[in-house]
Design an enzyme around this catalytic site. Sequence first.
Site, PDB file in Angstrom:
ATOM      1  N   SER A 190       0.212   2.971  -1.066  1.00 43.83           N
ATOM      2  CA  SER A 190       1.545   2.372  -1.138  1.00 43.83           C
ATOM      3  C   SER A 190       2.549   3.199  -0.332  1.00 43.83           C
ATOM      4  O   SER A 190       2.672   4.413  -0.542  1.00 43.83           O
ATOM      5  CB  SER A 190       1.986   2.297  -2.597  1.00 43.83           C
ATOM      6  OG  SER A 190       3.310   1.842  -2.679  1.00 43.83           O
ATOM      7  N   CYS A 206       7.308   3.215 -14.434  1.00 41.02           N
ATOM      8  CA  CYS A 206       7.177   1.968 -15.192  1.00 41.02           C
ATOM      9  C   CYS A 206       7.307   2.224 -16.685  1.00 41.02           C
ATOM     10  O   CYS A 206       7.641   1.334 -17.445  1.00 41.02           O
ATOM     11  CB  CYS A 206       5.827   1.324 -14.929  1.00 41.02           C
ATOM     12  SG  CYS A 206       5.294   1.516 -13.260  1.00 41.02           S
ATOM     13  N   THR A 235       3.130 -14.358   5.499  1.00 38.98           N
ATOM     14  CA  THR A 235       3.700 -13.807   6.734  1.00 38.98           C
ATOM     15  C   THR A 235       3.773 -12.285   6.645  1.00 38.98           C
ATOM     16  O   THR A 235       4.257 -11.750   5.644  1.00 38.98           O
ATOM     17  CB  THR A 235       5.101 -14.404   6.970  1.00 38.98           C
ATOM     18  OG1 THR A 235       4.963 -15.830   7.017  1.00 38.98           O
ATOM     19  CG2 THR A 235       5.713 -13.899   8.265  1.00 38.98           C
TER      20      THR A 235
HETATM   21  N1  PLP Z   1      -0.850   3.259  -8.738  1.00 39.09           N
HETATM   22  C1  PLP Z   1      -0.235   4.431  -8.979  1.00 39.09           C
HETATM   23  C2  PLP Z   1      -1.055   5.642  -9.290  1.00 39.09           C
HETATM   24  C3  PLP Z   1       1.159   4.519  -8.933  1.00 39.09           C
HETATM   25  O1  PLP Z   1       1.762   5.686  -9.177  1.00 39.09           O
HETATM   26  C4  PLP Z   1       1.914   3.352  -8.622  1.00 39.09           C
HETATM   27  C5  PLP Z   1       3.385   3.397  -8.608  1.00 39.09           C
HETATM   28  O2  PLP Z   1       4.016   4.167  -9.296  1.00 39.09           O
HETATM   29  C6  PLP Z   1       1.220   2.161  -8.363  1.00 39.09           C
HETATM   30  C7  PLP Z   1      -0.162   2.157  -8.430  1.00 39.09           C
HETATM   31  C8  PLP Z   1       1.953   0.905  -7.995  1.00 39.09           C
HETATM   32  O3  PLP Z   1       2.374   0.968  -6.660  1.00 39.09           O
HETATM   33  P1  PLP Z   1       3.547   0.000  -6.118  1.00 39.09           P
HETATM   34  O4  PLP Z   1       4.825   0.547  -6.638  1.00 39.09           O
HETATM   35  O5  PLP Z   1       3.454   0.111  -4.633  1.00 39.09           O
HETATM   36  O6  PLP Z   1       3.235  -1.368  -6.591  1.00 39.09           O
END
Ligand code: PLP
Length: 388
Positions: free
Chosen positions: A204, A330, A242
């Site tokens: 990401s 989150c 897209t």
């Molecule tokens: N996986 C891990 C280990 C993460 O720390 C995060 C985001 O905090 C994600 C997945 C999700 O990534 P994105 O924010 O790009 O959806």
Amino acid sequence: MKDVKESMIYLDHSATTRLSDTAKKAMEPYLQEYFGNPAGGYRFAAVSRDAVEQARKQMAYLLRARPEEIYFTSGGTESDNWALRQAAELMREKGNHIITTAIEHHAVLHTCHELERQGFRVTYLPVDKFGCISTENLFSAICDDTILISVMYANNEVGTIQPIQAIGKITSEMGILFHVDAVQAFGQIPIYPEQLGIDLMSVSAHKFNGPKGVGLLYVSRNVPLTAFMHGGSQESGMRAGTSNVSGIVGMTAAAVEWSKNRRKWTAWEQRLRNYFVMRVLREIPDVTLTGHPKQRLYGNAHFVFRDINGLDFVKYLDQNGIMAATGSACSTGQKKASHVLVAMGYPDDGSYGALRFTIGYENTKEEIDRTIQVLKEGAAHLRSIAQK
Ligand code: PLP
């Protein structure tokens, strides 16, 4: 929001990072000037298309992969969903058992819960007090019908790094698909999926100074993964929609910048982190460093403070100019102890508060000194209120 940020110290780089100037500059031409849809049939569209394909080549080069193994997505969550759901679907004939860990990000855990609803059986491997899985446990969990193993490279809360190479050796020998959520590790650590026996890997951009809402899924050429998003023929028909041209270009510029500066930046993050941890443990009573003492992300310092509520502490720090987190971005706002700490054996009884500081290469020693001062005052203040 400028005034909120101006005098603030940002120590939440695992939540997200500032878009680098290099990435911003690389993106700019594709925001207004070259706005063409890469799927168009004229030369103007080809400018965008070429930018995306150039980015794919660059990302492949950084991962020592082939361009056709790189699929651009909207970020870590989409890549995790795609990898797990379609790998499970692909292997359904062979078996229905999936192995993951109890400390994965919710993008993996909640997808596994959904797969359980669809009839798959999922084993959630326990971790030790440092947040590390054991390869012996993993080996014993494998059954005849195990089709997929998903283990994160590094944990987003406590920063612990898992033995990915050892797991990749097991999965390669046993013909089990191996997915790695490398969202926290990519950039900080050079990762070459083929060498590590990784079949699928999520990345990401916003975790390494690229833009938000863009990422990639590495899919080994040996895995005939099927499409997750249906629609147009973008990404070789595997991920319709897209292309986010500026995002893809920005992510790639940020990844290249990290690969050039990795040694310098991670050494600085580690130095500041070690100094920070040493002083916090020495100067504040009833604090423990969580996670692995050595096998952890460079900038990660995660603590538990006895008799303090983590959310109250985050608010106190915020009021005093410091941005930190209780756990994953989150989970902030949730009152329950994080699933990661519970899996590591910490009680879920509100007897402690967790604080995560994730240092970035732009942080300074003065900022860390100021943070320690505020932490000291905050711990004393919040504990004195709790006693009343
Ligand atoms: N996986 C891990 C280990 C993460 O720390 C995060 C985001 O905090 C994600 C997945 C999700 O990534 P994105 O924010 O790009 O959806």
